[in-house]
Motif scaffolding. Structure first.
Motif, PDB file in Angstrom:
ATOM      1  N   THR A 424       0.927  -1.182   0.121  1.00 51.86           N
ATOM      2  CA  THR A 424       0.000   0.041   0.038  1.00 51.86           C
ATOM      3  C   THR A 424       0.860   1.320  -0.102  1.00 51.86           C
ATOM      4  OG1 THR A 424      -1.459  -1.224   1.325  1.00 51.86           O
ATOM      5  CG2 THR A 424      -1.989   1.122   1.161  1.00 51.86           C
ATOM      6  N   PRO A 425       0.966   1.914  -1.085  1.00 54.29           N
ATOM      7  CA  PRO A 425       1.990   3.015  -1.134  1.00 54.29           C
ATOM      8  C   PRO A 425       1.854   4.092  -0.136  1.00 54.29           C
ATOM      9  CG  PRO A 425       1.488   2.265  -3.255  1.00 54.29           C
ATOM     10  CD  PRO A 425       0.522   1.568  -2.291  1.00 54.29           C
ATOM     11  N   ASP A 426       0.398   4.380   0.131  1.00 50.31           N
ATOM     12  CA  ASP A 426       0.425   5.451   1.140  1.00 50.31           C
ATOM     13  C   ASP A 426       0.963   5.072   2.339  1.00 50.31           C
ATOM     14  OD1 ASP A 426      -1.388   6.881  -0.343  1.00 50.31           O
ATOM     15  OD2 ASP A 426      -3.128   6.122   0.264  1.00 50.31           O
ATOM     16  N   LEU A 427       1.383   3.976   2.625  1.00 50.09           N
ATOM     17  CA  LEU A 427       2.182   3.641   4.047  1.00 50.09           C
ATOM     18  C   LEU A 427       3.639   4.179   3.926  1.00 50.09           C
ATOM     19  CD1 LEU A 427       2.330   2.174   6.839  1.00 50.09           C
ATOM     20  CD2 LEU A 427       3.055   0.240   5.734  1.00 50.09           C
ATOM     21  N   ALA A 428       4.096   4.236   2.815  1.00 45.84           N
ATOM     22  CA  ALA A 428       5.478   4.695   2.796  1.00 45.84           C
ATOM     23  C   ALA A 428       5.272   6.175   3.145  1.00 45.84           C
ATOM     24  CB  ALA A 428       5.982   4.508   1.439  1.00 45.84           C
ATOM     25  N   ARG A 429       4.284   7.058   2.575  1.00 46.82           N
ATOM     26  CA  ARG A 429       4.109   8.499   2.752  1.00 46.82           C
ATOM     27  C   ARG A 429       3.595   8.862   4.111  1.00 46.82           C
ATOM     28  NH1 ARG A 429       2.292   7.540  -2.805  1.00 46.82           N
ATOM     29  NH2 ARG A 429       0.274   7.174  -2.195  1.00 46.82           N
ATOM     30  N   ARG A 430       3.369   7.830   5.001  1.00 46.76           N
ATOM     31  CA  ARG A 430       2.867   8.180   6.426  1.00 46.76           C
ATOM     32  C   ARG A 430       4.323   8.128   7.290  1.00 46.76           C
ATOM     33  NH1 ARG A 430      -2.631   5.764   8.624  1.00 46.76           N
ATOM     34  NH2 ARG A 430      -2.153   7.451  10.018  1.00 46.76           N
ATOM     35  N   GLU A 431       4.176   8.982   8.215  1.00 56.05           N
ATOM     36  CA  GLU A 431       4.993   9.077   9.475  1.00 56.05           C
ATOM     37  C   GLU A 431       4.768   7.857  10.325  1.00 56.05           C
ATOM     38  OE1 GLU A 431       5.152  12.132  12.313  1.00 56.05           O
ATOM     39  OE2 GLU A 431       3.088  12.249  12.581  1.00 56.05           O
ATOM     40  N   LYS A 432       5.680   7.163  10.866  1.00 50.76           N
ATOM     41  CA  LYS A 432       5.554   5.934  11.550  1.00 50.76           C
ATOM     42  C   LYS A 432       6.619   5.548  12.446  1.00 50.76           C
ATOM     43  CE  LYS A 432       5.797   4.293   7.203  1.00 50.76           C
ATOM     44  NZ  LYS A 432       6.652   5.265   6.687  1.00 50.76           N
ATOM     45  N   LEU A 433       6.322   4.696  13.406  1.00 53.97           N
ATOM     46  CA  LEU A 433       7.296   4.259  14.235  1.00 53.97           C
ATOM     47  C   LEU A 433       7.601   2.869  13.703  1.00 53.97           C
ATOM     48  CD1 LEU A 433       6.080   5.266  17.710  1.00 53.97           C
ATOM     49  CD2 LEU A 433       7.536   6.517  16.453  1.00 53.97           C
ATOM     50  N   LEU A 434       9.034   2.552  13.767  1.00 54.41           N
ATOM     51  CA  LEU A 434       9.322   1.363  13.319  1.00 54.41           C
ATOM     52  C   LEU A 434      10.072   0.630  14.457  1.00 54.41           C
ATOM     53  CD1 LEU A 434      11.103   2.572   9.980  1.00 54.41           C
ATOM     54  CD2 LEU A 434       8.986   1.416  10.077  1.00 54.41           C
ATOM     55  N   ILE A 435       9.673  -0.866  14.731  1.00 58.33           N
ATOM     56  CA  ILE A 435      10.152  -1.702  15.610  1.00 58.33           C
ATOM     57  C   ILE A 435      10.699  -3.125  15.178  1.00 58.33           C
ATOM     58  CG2 ILE A 435       9.371  -2.865  17.961  1.00 58.33           C
ATOM     59  CD1 ILE A 435       7.118  -0.518  17.885  1.00 58.33           C
ATOM     60  N   PRO A 436      11.789  -3.410  15.452  1.00 63.04           N
ATOM     61  CA  PRO A 436      12.272  -4.564  14.817  1.00 63.04           C
ATOM     62  C   PRO A 436      11.806  -5.761  15.807  1.00 63.04           C
ATOM     63  CG  PRO A 436      14.173  -3.204  15.255  1.00 63.04           C
ATOM     64  CD  PRO A 436      12.907  -2.696  15.954  1.00 63.04           C
ATOM     65  N   ASP A 437      11.578  -6.995  15.058  1.00 68.51           N
ATOM     66  CA  ASP A 437      10.893  -7.993  15.837  1.00 68.51           C
ATOM     67  C   ASP A 437      11.827  -8.619  17.051  1.00 68.51           C
ATOM     68  OD1 ASP A 437       9.817 -10.582  16.796  1.00 68.51           O
ATOM     69  OD2 ASP A 437       9.864 -11.568  14.892  1.00 68.51           O
ATOM     70  N   ILE A 438      12.906  -8.783  17.045  1.00 67.46           N
ATOM     71  CA  ILE A 438      13.661  -9.568  18.155  1.00 67.46           C
ATOM     72  C   ILE A 438      14.711  -8.590  18.528  1.00 67.46           C
ATOM     73  CG2 ILE A 438      14.986 -11.557  18.977  1.00 67.46           C
ATOM     74  CD1 ILE A 438      13.869 -13.239  16.709  1.00 67.46           C
ATOM     75  N   LYS A 439      14.508  -8.419  19.975  1.00 62.88           N
ATOM     76  CA  LYS A 439      15.385  -7.355  20.666  1.00 62.88           C
ATOM     77  C   LYS A 439      15.411  -7.611  22.176  1.00 62.88           C
ATOM     78  CE  LYS A 439      17.169  -4.683  17.280  1.00 62.88           C
ATOM     79  NZ  LYS A 439      18.636  -4.634  17.170  1.00 62.88           N
ATOM     80  N   GLY A 440      16.760  -7.299  22.854  1.00 61.49           N
ATOM     81  CA  GLY A 440      16.723  -7.296  24.180  1.00 61.49           C
ATOM     82  C   GLY A 440      15.853  -6.110  24.791  1.00 61.49           C
ATOM     83  N   GLN A 441      15.995  -4.870  24.211  1.00 62.45           N
ATOM     84  CA  GLN A 441      15.354  -3.904  24.641  1.00 62.45           C
ATOM     85  C   GLN A 441      14.322  -3.422  23.624  1.00 62.45           C
ATOM     86  OE1 GLN A 441      15.268  -2.664  28.034  1.00 62.45           O
ATOM     87  NE2 GLN A 441      16.831  -4.071  28.524  1.00 62.45           N
ATOM     88  N   ALA A 442      13.312  -2.662  23.671  1.00 61.39           N
ATOM     89  CA  ALA A 442      12.510  -1.965  22.822  1.00 61.39           C
ATOM     90  C   ALA A 442      13.449  -1.112  21.985  1.00 61.39           C
ATOM     91  CB  ALA A 442      11.260  -1.263  23.295  1.00 61.39           C
ATOM     92  N   GLN A 443      13.303  -1.305  20.476  1.00 59.45           N
ATOM     93  CA  GLN A 443      14.061  -0.278  19.703  1.00 59.45           C
ATOM     94  C   GLN A 443      12.934   0.345  18.925  1.00 59.45           C
ATOM     95  OE1 GLN A 443      16.913  -1.525  16.759  1.00 59.45           O
ATOM     96  NE2 GLN A 443      17.956   0.331  16.474  1.00 59.45           N
ATOM     97  N   VAL A 444      12.602   1.611  19.019  1.00 58.00           N
ATOM     98  CA  VAL A 444      11.539   2.238  18.507  1.00 58.00           C
ATOM     99  C   VAL A 444      12.039   3.421  17.638  1.00 58.00           C
ATOM    100  CG1 VAL A 444       9.359   3.109  18.572  1.00 58.00           C
ATOM    101  CG2 VAL A 444      10.007   1.297  20.224  1.00 58.00           C
ATOM    102  N   VAL A 445      12.008   3.544  16.410  1.00 61.71           N
ATOM    103  CA  VAL A 445      12.569   4.461  15.543  1.00 61.71           C
ATOM    104  C   VAL A 445      11.350   5.413  14.616  1.00 61.71           C
ATOM    105  CG1 VAL A 445      14.327   4.981  13.650  1.00 61.71           C
ATOM    106  CG2 VAL A 445      14.823   3.061  15.348  1.00 61.71           C
ATOM    107  N   TYR A 446      11.557   6.801  14.659  1.00 61.06           N
ATOM    108  CA  TYR A 446      10.627   7.461  14.148  1.00 61.06           C
ATOM    109  C   TYR A 446      11.255   7.642  12.702  1.00 61.06           C
ATOM    110  CZ  TYR A 446       8.509  11.724  12.650  1.00 61.06           C
ATOM    111  OH  TYR A 446       7.543  12.533  11.885  1.00 61.06           O
ATOM    112  N   GLU A 447      10.171   7.448  11.766  1.00 61.30           N
ATOM    113  CA  GLU A 447      10.381   7.585  10.433  1.00 61.30           C
ATOM    114  C   GLU A 447       9.380   8.577   9.554  1.00 61.30           C
ATOM    115  OE1 GLU A 447      10.344   7.689   6.389  1.00 61.30           O
ATOM    116  OE2 GLU A 447       8.732   6.298   6.997  1.00 61.30           O
ATOM    117  N   ASP A 448       9.967   9.532   8.963  1.00 62.64           N
ATOM    118  CA  ASP A 448       9.007  10.630   8.964  1.00 62.64           C
ATOM    119  C   ASP A 448       7.969  10.504   7.408  1.00 62.64           C
ATOM    120  OD1 ASP A 448      10.775  11.081   6.831  1.00 62.64           O
ATOM    121  OD2 ASP A 448      11.428  12.940   7.295  1.00 62.64           O
TER     122      ASP A 448
END
Length: 554
Positions: A424-448
């Motif tokens: 869904t191309p609209d998703l690329a154009r939306r600001e979002k938070l990105l979270i990898p699946d497997i981590k020791g701590q939460a890694q939450v990255v802002y993408e504009d």
């Protein structure tokens, strides 16, 4: 179906690839003690089942205990008459079955049983076949073992179809050990008890729901032993193992222990405490109530942190009820064909999207490495007509063998060039938070709003919450506590930050967050100041001194 079973029985794949993981002797002895299969009992009057005996890790110690008990109990002995019904053990793999059969015969001979009777006993005890399909008569007082770890993709389709018809718990993408547990439970006699060591994923994740519901309805989860960072097997496993003891009886409290020391003496002492037979209970053992409740995930943590989670759950709506949406990035089924450096993807400009992958956000911020993904969908979600896009058509047809060989393409040959997930191309154009699946701590990255997420990344979008402020909350220890409460763990203590767990996070409604707090959260996230993210989040949720202490100790 018969051909599929025969193929698995004669497989020459390595043990791990066909789901065979071998358990250390001290762990086996511990499990036999936990269920009460001890040689001071009249074991010759009871029945034990081992559903997948492999090299005999459980079977051989059980046979030895049975022989010692029998030797003490009876003076006039008739081996076949006395013992033929005491054990049933099943193994699919022919070579493993034959090797272990020979070893069992040697154990019986060493106990003074004549070879003819040893052979007859072994023939009565051992079944070569598929445990999920083999006829097994009667019920059992004990079921013990280490069921096979086999993912559905490795099971022939004809066989998987039969399993699904027979076992109601084989749900979603459940591994093979799930129906093994279901059938084993249903073979228990009244008051009978099962103990397996296996992956703990089913206790919390989606595919374990039907099995959890079965246990909650008809059985008693007596004991849970967390085996994190405990070398219980002869080889490393990625799955996070646990020992469960489940009885066919009225439900009651669950005794819980964590990370036991793997020595014979300490495990024997711990087993007595977990069975409630110690005059002085072990400090390692806690007792919890209400662990098994319908299909809900099993929560087996310290009461203080659980009390905190339950208080927040009763006070705030879920993440999605608060106006946020959780999703996962695109799976193509053929990344080498669909993904590459975006400048080198020789298709029309509107047929490719910049793609963000896990390695692009390792630093905590987006550092795009220039990858792109082919987009075969229109903005409305339909597949494009390749005749209208000659460069895309040429690109895909040059890779048709690779793309058309995927399962999704074989199911719909006319749509051979679609990705597994719709883009869904609209998703690329939306600001979002990105979270990898497997981590020791939460890694939450802002993408504009420039990039489309890959399938190793979960994303959060919202029309109500300011994402920078939400980022601060998701980076906090409180979020990690929520995920840890419901997530399965992987080797090394890593958590799964999957959508099913992220959706359990609780969040205030945005319009109830004071303006000063909104600014504080947003600035903390912008600076990646984790300490301030933590402090602001705890203040927003109104944590008491006791709750802060519980969080500190988690």
């Amino acid at each position: 179906m018969s051909e599929a079973v025969e193929e698995l029985a004669r497989s020459e794949r390595a043990d791990e690839r066909r789901g065979a993981i071998f358990t250390k002797r001290e762990v086996v002895e511990f499990i036999l003690d936990l269920v009460g299969y001890t040689d001071d009992k009249p074991l010759h009057t009871q029945r034990l089942l081992e559903p997948s005996f492999g090299g005999g890790d459980f079977l051989l110690p059980a046979v030895e205990r049975l022989l010692r008990s029998w030797d003490r109990a009876l003076k006039a002995k008739q081996p076949v008459g006395d013992l033929a019904e005491c054990i049933r053990a099943v193994e699919l793999h022919e070579d493993s079955w034959m090797r272990t059969r020979d070893t069992v015969i040697e154990v019986l001979l060493a106990a003074g049983i004549e070879r003819r009777e040893a052979s007859r006993l072994t023939s009565a005890w051992l079944i070569q076949g598929d445990f999920l399909l083999s006829p097994i008569e009667g019920c059992f007082d004990f079921v013990v073992g280490n069921p096979p770890y086999v993912r559905q993709e490795l099971i022939p389709n004809a066989l998987l179809s039969v399993y699904r018809k027979r076992f109601s718990t084989l749900y979603d993408r459940a591994d093979l050990y799930i129906p093994f547990i279901e059938r084993s439970l249903k073979l228990l006699s009244g008051g009978g008890v099962l103990s397996f060591i296996c992956a703990d994923r089913w206790m919390k994740n989606r595919y374990g729901g039907p099995l959890r519901e079965l246990v909650a309805r008809d059985y008693h989860l007596r004991v849970y032993v967390d085996m994190v960072d405990t070398p219980a097997f002869h080889s490393d496993v990625i799955a996070y193992p646990a020992i469960t003891v489940i009885g066919r009886e009225t439900p009651g409290p669950t005794r819980v222990a964590e990370r036991p020391e793997l020595s014979a003496s300490s495990l024997k002492t711990l087993a007595k405490s977990l069975r409630g037979e110690s005059k002085k209970p072990s400090p390692l053992v806690r007792e919890l109530t209400g662990v098994a409740s319908g299909s809900e995930p099993w929560v087996l943590h310290a009461s203080d942190t659980l009390d905190l989670v339950r208080r927040i759950e009763s006070s705030f709506p879920t993440l999605e009820a608060a106006g946020c949406k959780v999703g996962i990035g695109v799976a193509t089924g053929a990344d080498k064909a669909f993904i590459g450096p975006i400048e080198e993807l020789d298709v029309e400009p509107d047929r490719k999207l910049p793609l963000v992958m896990t390695r692009d956000i390792d630093s905590g911020r987006v550092n795009w490495q220039g990858k792109g993904v082919i987009n075969p969908f229109t903005d409305e979600g339909r597949l494009v007509d390749l005749a209208e896009f000659p460069k895309l058509r040429a690109y895909l047809e040059a890779r048709k063998d690779q793309i058309a060989g995927r399962h999704v393409a074989q199911k719909m040959p006319a749509n051979w060039y679609r990705t597994i997930d719709r883009i869904t191309p609209d998703l690329a154009r939306r600001e979002k938070l990105l979270i990898p699946d497997i981590k020791g701590q939460a890694q939450v990255v802002y993408e504009d709003g420039q990039l489309y997420p890959h399938h190793n990344l979960y994303f959060v979008v919202s029309d109500t919450w300011e994402l920078k402020a939400l980022q601060a909350i998701l980076l906090s220890r409180l979020t990690r506590l929520f995920v840890a409460t419901y997530s399965t763990k992987m080797r090394g203590g890593f958590l799964r930050f999957q959508a099913q767990y992220l959706r359990r996070i609780r969040l205030p409604l945005w319009d109830t967050v004071p303006l000063a707090m909104r600014k504080r959260l947003s600035e903390a996230a912008d600076m990646l100041d984790l300490e301030e993210c933590d402090k602001a989040t705890c203040e927003l949720y109104g944590l008491s001194a006791k709750e802060l202490l519980a969080l500190d100790q988690h």
